[in-house]
Design an enzyme around this catalytic site. Sequence first.
Site, mmCIF file in Angstrom:
data_model
loop_
_atom_site.group_PDB
_atom_site.id
_atom_site.type_symbol
_atom_site.label_atom_id
_atom_site.label_comp_id
_atom_site.label_asym_id
_atom_site.label_seq_id
_atom_site.Cartn_x
_atom_site.Cartn_y
_atom_site.Cartn_z
ATOM 1 N N GLU A 113 19.301 56.567 27.636
ATOM 2 C CA GLU A 113 18.427 55.405 27.721
ATOM 3 C C GLU A 113 17.091 55.787 27.106
ATOM 4 O O GLU A 113 16.809 56.959 26.886
ATOM 5 C CB GLU A 113 18.281 54.952 29.174
ATOM 6 C CG GLU A 113 19.623 54.497 29.767
ATOM 7 C CD GLU A 113 19.488 53.672 31.032
ATOM 8 O OE1 GLU A 113 18.481 52.981 31.190
ATOM 9 O OE2 GLU A 113 20.419 53.731 31.861
ATOM 10 N N ASN B 80 13.791 60.278 44.510
ATOM 11 C CA ASN B 80 12.812 61.326 44.147
ATOM 12 C C ASN B 80 11.608 60.802 43.383
ATOM 13 O O ASN B 80 10.496 61.276 43.584
ATOM 14 C CB ASN B 80 13.504 62.476 43.402
ATOM 15 C CG ASN B 80 14.090 62.053 42.089
ATOM 16 O OD1 ASN B 80 14.692 60.996 41.984
ATOM 17 N ND2 ASN B 80 13.905 62.863 41.071
ATOM 18 N N CYS C 143 14.845 65.814 38.737
ATOM 19 C CA CYS C 143 16.110 66.266 38.142
ATOM 20 C C CYS C 143 15.874 67.227 36.981
ATOM 21 O O CYS C 143 16.772 67.978 36.597
ATOM 22 C CB CYS C 143 16.902 65.065 37.663
ATOM 23 S SG CYS C 143 15.983 64.089 36.458
ATOM 24 N N GLU D 139 22.411 58.854 34.853
ATOM 25 C CA GLU D 139 21.470 59.978 34.788
ATOM 26 C C GLU D 139 21.653 60.768 36.081
ATOM 27 O O GLU D 139 21.308 60.290 37.160
ATOM 28 C CB GLU D 139 20.042 59.446 34.624
ATOM 29 C CG GLU D 139 19.867 58.810 33.248
ATOM 30 C CD GLU D 139 18.543 58.088 33.071
ATOM 31 O OE1 GLU D 139 17.729 58.085 34.009
ATOM 32 O OE2 GLU D 139 18.340 57.528 31.987
HETATM 33 P P1 NAD Z 1 22.522 59.984 45.558
HETATM 34 O O1 NAD Z 1 23.558 59.981 44.520
HETATM 35 O O2 NAD Z 1 22.881 60.415 46.925
HETATM 36 O O3 NAD Z 1 21.909 58.516 45.750
HETATM 37 C C1 NAD Z 1 21.375 57.811 44.670
HETATM 38 C C2 NAD Z 1 21.545 56.330 44.915
HETATM 39 O O4 NAD Z 1 22.934 56.040 44.936
HETATM 40 C C3 NAD Z 1 20.993 55.852 46.257
HETATM 41 O O5 NAD Z 1 20.431 54.575 46.091
HETATM 42 C C4 NAD Z 1 22.228 55.784 47.124
HETATM 43 O O6 NAD Z 1 22.134 54.872 48.186
HETATM 44 C C5 NAD Z 1 23.272 55.341 46.119
HETATM 45 N N1 NAD Z 1 24.650 55.670 46.446
HETATM 46 C C6 NAD Z 1 25.113 56.768 47.099
HETATM 47 N N2 NAD Z 1 26.452 56.689 47.236
HETATM 48 C C7 NAD Z 1 26.840 55.542 46.638
HETATM 49 C C8 NAD Z 1 28.090 54.895 46.456
HETATM 50 N N3 NAD Z 1 29.233 55.403 46.921
HETATM 51 N N4 NAD Z 1 28.108 53.724 45.796
HETATM 52 C C9 NAD Z 1 26.974 53.185 45.305
HETATM 53 N N5 NAD Z 1 25.758 53.730 45.480
HETATM 54 C C10 NAD Z 1 25.690 54.894 46.132
HETATM 55 O O7 NAD Z 1 21.312 60.813 44.975
HETATM 56 P P2 NAD Z 1 19.922 61.124 45.657
HETATM 57 O O8 NAD Z 1 20.131 62.168 46.690
HETATM 58 O O9 NAD Z 1 19.277 59.842 46.050
HETATM 59 O O10 NAD Z 1 19.103 61.706 44.416
HETATM 60 C C11 NAD Z 1 19.060 63.031 44.075
HETATM 61 C C12 NAD Z 1 19.980 63.304 42.912
HETATM 62 O O11 NAD Z 1 19.648 62.457 41.836
HETATM 63 C C13 NAD Z 1 19.841 64.710 42.383
HETATM 64 O O12 NAD Z 1 21.114 65.208 42.087
HETATM 65 C C14 NAD Z 1 19.051 64.531 41.105
HETATM 66 O O13 NAD Z 1 19.224 65.534 40.141
HETATM 67 C C15 NAD Z 1 19.554 63.224 40.637
HETATM 68 N N6 NAD Z 1 18.604 62.596 39.718
HETATM 69 C C16 NAD Z 1 18.896 62.578 38.381
HETATM 70 C C17 NAD Z 1 17.999 62.025 37.472
HETATM 71 C C18 NAD Z 1 18.251 61.995 35.986
HETATM 72 O O14 NAD Z 1 17.497 61.330 35.265
HETATM 73 N N7 NAD Z 1 19.244 62.686 35.471
HETATM 74 C C19 NAD Z 1 16.813 61.484 37.943
HETATM 75 C C20 NAD Z 1 16.549 61.534 39.302
HETATM 76 C C21 NAD Z 1 17.458 62.093 40.188
HETATM 77 O O1 6OD Z 2 10.945 59.824 32.930
HETATM 78 C C1 6OD Z 2 12.028 59.250 32.924
HETATM 79 O O2 6OD Z 2 12.261 58.260 32.215
HETATM 80 C C2 6OD Z 2 13.108 59.727 33.790
HETATM 81 N N1 6OD Z 2 14.266 59.060 33.702
HETATM 82 C C3 6OD Z 2 12.895 60.782 34.600
HETATM 83 C C4 6OD Z 2 13.843 61.334 35.476
HETATM 84 C C5 6OD Z 2 13.457 62.273 36.339
HETATM 85 C C6 6OD Z 2 14.365 62.847 37.257
HETATM 86 O O3 6OD Z 2 14.103 63.153 38.398
#
Ligand code: NAD
Ligand code: 6OD
Length: 494
Positions: free
Chosen positions: A466, A154, A287, A253
């Site tokens: 972090e 994202n 997120c 995260e």
């Molecule tokens: P995802 O978990 O599907 O994938 C994230 C990463 O993990 C990708 O690089 C993917 O290839 C890898 N991955 C997937 N399965 C794996 C496994 N079994 N072993 C190791 N790696 C694996 O998530 P997404 O669809 O790419 O991202 C969207 C999600 O991320 C949403 O839920 C969003 O809220 C969350 N997100 C959270 C934050 C935060 O800071 N809290 C920030 C950005 C996104």
């Molecule tokens: O701004 C940041 O440091 C951070 N970790 C943002 C995360 C955004 C989620 O989509």
Amino acid sequence: MAQRIQHYIGGRFVDSARQFANLNPVDGTVVGQVCEASAAEVDQAVQAAKAALQGDWGRCSPAQRADWLEKLAAGIEQRFEAFVQAEVLDTGRTVRQARTLDVPRAIANFRFFANLVRQAHTECFETIAADGSRALNYTVRKPLGVVVAISPWNLPILLFSWKVAPALALGNAVVSKPSEETPSSAFLLAQVAHDIGFPAGAFNVLQGFGGDSAGQAMISHPDIDAVTFTGASATGAHIMKTVADGVKDVSFELGGKNAAIVFEDADFDAAVDGVVQSTFTNSGQVCLCSERVLVQRSIYERFVAALKARTEALVLGRPDDPATDIGPMISKKHQAKVVSYFELARQEGATVVTGGDVPVFGDDRDQGFWVRPTIWTGLPDDARCLREEVFGPVCHVAPFDTEAQAIARANDSDYGLATAIWTRDLSRAHRVSPQMRSGLVWVNTWYLRDLRTPFGGVRRSGIGREGGRHSLDFYSEVTNICIKIQDAPSTGDH
Ligand code: NAD
Ligand code: 6OD
């Protein structure tokens, strides 16, 4: 010709036999071929990382590591437009956003952690034991070792660098993987590292999918020391189980189902603008986005009408059009997920205030992955659409009567990442903020970042923090050293 996106292992660019297509979400066209790392390539990267820790990289002082990070930042700056184009092609986001948020933040991440590690210090205590003997206790900070950094699609380079920069700053060797949906900017960063002669093996980039692919091989590798991961909560849970037997450190995260609370004393226009921003930034694919908006009943009808008008004025358009506000979903699969929530919301009894469908453009964008910005009302608090993260340009707006109700309903979630509160009452801001069960609370603003502050979530939104010294704590091990400096005085001394 579509570009070929490779791995960067041990200071060399490496191809894989298996490759997959990288699509532009604006129109579904193929923009590149991406190598998919096998378990053997993952192992090569881990071995290269271990060798780097024993070699030049492992011998770098914190100041030398900081210099390397500065060089990475400068290298991104030199290729600024290439990074912008990489982010735009992979995600369909606006050029404006890539230029003002994503790429500047990647540069800032490297500079920030370079400065942080230059200034890092440890603790020292003089201890006087009960018998009068004296000792000096001090701590030394050491790298964890081989850190696996896995990031989502994202905010590709922003989040990739948010993990890689502190890991390197603290002297770890990194084996990283961007999302399969957004491989290009990490590949560019590898090119920057290569061009500046970054110590071989300290920074490795693998391309590929997560489960049953490169990601799974990375987290299962016995020689890794820690995993820093941003992504979906279910993936985090899976990673945790995988590394449990080895008792590896994790920093997660994860997802969110964030609330925005608008009190009747808020600056009305600022709150409407703020909720538009917190719901629709990056097409809702952040997120931190607000998917549950709670508005005090006295201003509820007026707020919904204003939000509807503002939402309908958002322009869905091409990345390079300065008028564009909203881009596509990252993939056909993600578009289908968001559309499935549009259908579910209707089944659950939602009123669709606006949106709830896929736009028809009558041009090549109809082969892309678009959805229309959407507002729902009328769902009960236990509706699945109010409990599960959609991760698209969508929010539900509900009325509340009292402050206590707003707090209870905002906190009624399996997630706990970010809350946005809109009020002009300072006492209320201070009273309500600490009661939120979320790692982050913004008052009269949203996603205003200071890299010194702790970032992370509670419950299904993550583990650990972090940012600033919190990153120092995750990305290093501390050893306490206790040195006796004086014996107990003998009884004859008295
Ligand atoms: P995802 O978990 O599907 O994938 C994230 C990463 O993990 C990708 O690089 C993917 O290839 C890898 N991955 C997937 N399965 C794996 C496994 N079994 N072993 C190791 N790696 C694996 O998530 P997404 O669809 O790419 O991202 C969207 C999600 O991320 C949403 O839920 C969003 O809220 C969350 N997100 C959270 C934050 C935060 O800071 N809290 C920030 C950005 C996104
Ligand atoms: O701004 C940041 O440091 C951070 N970790 C943002 C995360 C955004 C989620 O989509």
